[in-house]
Motif scaffolding. Structure first.
Motif, PDB file in Angstrom:
ATOM      1  N   ILE A 182     -31.032   6.631  -6.198  1.00 53.00           N
ATOM      2  CA  ILE A 182     -32.432   6.997  -6.101  1.00 53.00           C
ATOM      3  C   ILE A 182     -32.365   6.920  -4.454  1.00 53.00           C
ATOM      4  O   ILE A 182     -32.683   7.251  -2.829  1.00 53.00           O
ATOM      5  N   GLN A 183     -31.281   5.238  -3.629  1.00 51.42           N
ATOM      6  CA  GLN A 183     -31.236   5.419  -2.383  1.00 51.42           C
ATOM      7  C   GLN A 183     -30.457   6.306  -1.793  1.00 51.42           C
ATOM      8  O   GLN A 183     -30.927   6.792  -0.604  1.00 51.42           O
TER       9      GLN A 183
ATOM     10  N   GLU B   7     -30.790   9.559  -2.280  1.00 55.28           N
ATOM     11  CA  GLU B   7     -31.765  10.203  -1.901  1.00 55.28           C
ATOM     12  C   GLU B   7     -32.314   9.878  -0.731  1.00 55.28           C
ATOM     13  O   GLU B   7     -32.362  11.167   0.013  1.00 55.28           O
ATOM     14  N   LYS B   8     -32.857   8.950  -0.708  1.00 53.92           N
ATOM     15  CA  LYS B   8     -33.890   8.681   0.611  1.00 53.92           C
ATOM     16  C   LYS B   8     -32.894   8.381   2.224  1.00 53.92           C
ATOM     17  O   LYS B   8     -33.419   8.867   2.599  1.00 53.92           O
TER      18      LYS B   8
ATOM     19  N   CYS C  68     -37.694  10.496  -1.079  1.00 60.12           N
ATOM     20  CA  CYS C  68     -36.930  10.587  -1.918  1.00 60.12           C
ATOM     21  C   CYS C  68     -37.311  12.163  -2.226  1.00 60.12           C
ATOM     22  O   CYS C  68     -37.757  12.571  -3.400  1.00 60.12           O
TER      23      CYS C  68
ATOM     24  N   GLU D  59     -41.730   8.296  -7.241  1.00 56.80           N
ATOM     25  CA  GLU D  59     -40.547   8.328  -7.152  1.00 56.80           C
ATOM     26  C   GLU D  59     -40.446   7.014  -9.001  1.00 56.80           C
ATOM     27  O   GLU D  59     -39.036   7.136  -9.493  1.00 56.80           O
TER      28      GLU D  59
ATOM     29  N   ARG E 298     -36.780   7.669 -11.567  1.00 49.97           N
ATOM     30  CA  ARG E 298     -36.475   6.673 -12.162  1.00 49.97           C
ATOM     31  C   ARG E 298     -36.175   6.410 -12.715  1.00 49.97           C
ATOM     32  O   ARG E 298     -34.841   5.910 -13.911  1.00 49.97           O
TER      33      ARG E 298
END
Length: 224
Positions: A25-26, A28-29, A35, A45, A49
């Motif tokens: 996730i991080q 991707e951001k 995201c 989001e 997850r």
């Protein structure tokens, strides 16, 4: 106070799945708050997850969403940094990682979300770069904020290079895809011996709905 002697580098295990989801996730951001993976499938989001957790539990080897691809840095029994890496094409069915990733996403996500994603292919295609067969690929890295500045990304990169070397002389290079806006990772890669081999730019007006930047760099290091 962080004690550097407590860091342990090890292969990821099932107990690390929550942290690996956070890593994806991080990454991707990429510090943008967007995201792209969630946007691509038109899910929240939080929903993404949950889907990623299911994917890691399935354990499909040979792509960036494989539990076995990740190496983590452990501190006091807890994963605090992670990075994925795999040999492209080295899986049971000798399939490209992009196809493996697509298949597992289609297996886990609802059909209506898969159909929704088809609308976004045209937007993302210029930055969906085919990975070179037989090369070691690096993807998705993250360090918890309180452990940043401890050179953990460099340690993880070294661990992946060592893993690539262990696969034998057939593996001659390692490649990573990095968005042009990610200046810190680009600098780290250069320090680790990576050079920019190519760059890809999309002019689509909606590309930043799915990616942190509209230019993607392909960086490469010869494994000697």
């Amino acid at each position: 106070m962080i004690d550097p002697s407590k860091y342990i580098i090890r292969p990821a295990a099932a107990k690390d799945i929550d942290f690996l989801v956070e890593t994806v996730i991080q990454a991707e951001k990429s510090s943008t708050g967007v995201c792209g993976l969630a946007n691509y499938f038109d899910v929240t989001e939080s929903e993404m997850r949950d889907y990623l957790s299911q994917i890691f539990e399935e354990e499909v080897n040979g792509c960036e969403l494989s539990l076995s691809s990740f190496i983590v840095v452990d501190y006091d029994g807890k994963a605090v940094a992670a990075m994925g890496g795999w040999l492209e094409g080295d899986n049971e069915d000798e399939m490209p990682s992009a196809l493996l990733k697509s298949n597992i996403l289609m297996y886990v996500l609802p059909k209506d979300k898969i159909l929704k994603s088809q609308e976004n292919i045209e937007i993302t295609k210029e930055l969906s770069i085919e990975r070179e067969w037989g090369t070691y690929q690096g993807e998705y890295s993250y360090v918890l904020p309180e452990h940043q500045g401890q050179f953990l990304i460099q340690d993880l990169m070294e661990a992946h290079i060592a893993r690539a070397k262990s696969l034998g002389p057939k593996v001659k290079k390692m490649q990573v895809h990095v968005f042009e806006s990610n200046k810190i990772i680009i600098l780290i890669n250069k320090m680790m011996g990576f050079k920019t081999k190519n760059s890809f730019t999309s002019q689509h007006p909606r590309v930043k709905d799915f990616f942190p930047n509209n230019t993607l760099l392909l960086m490469e290091r010869i494994i000697d």
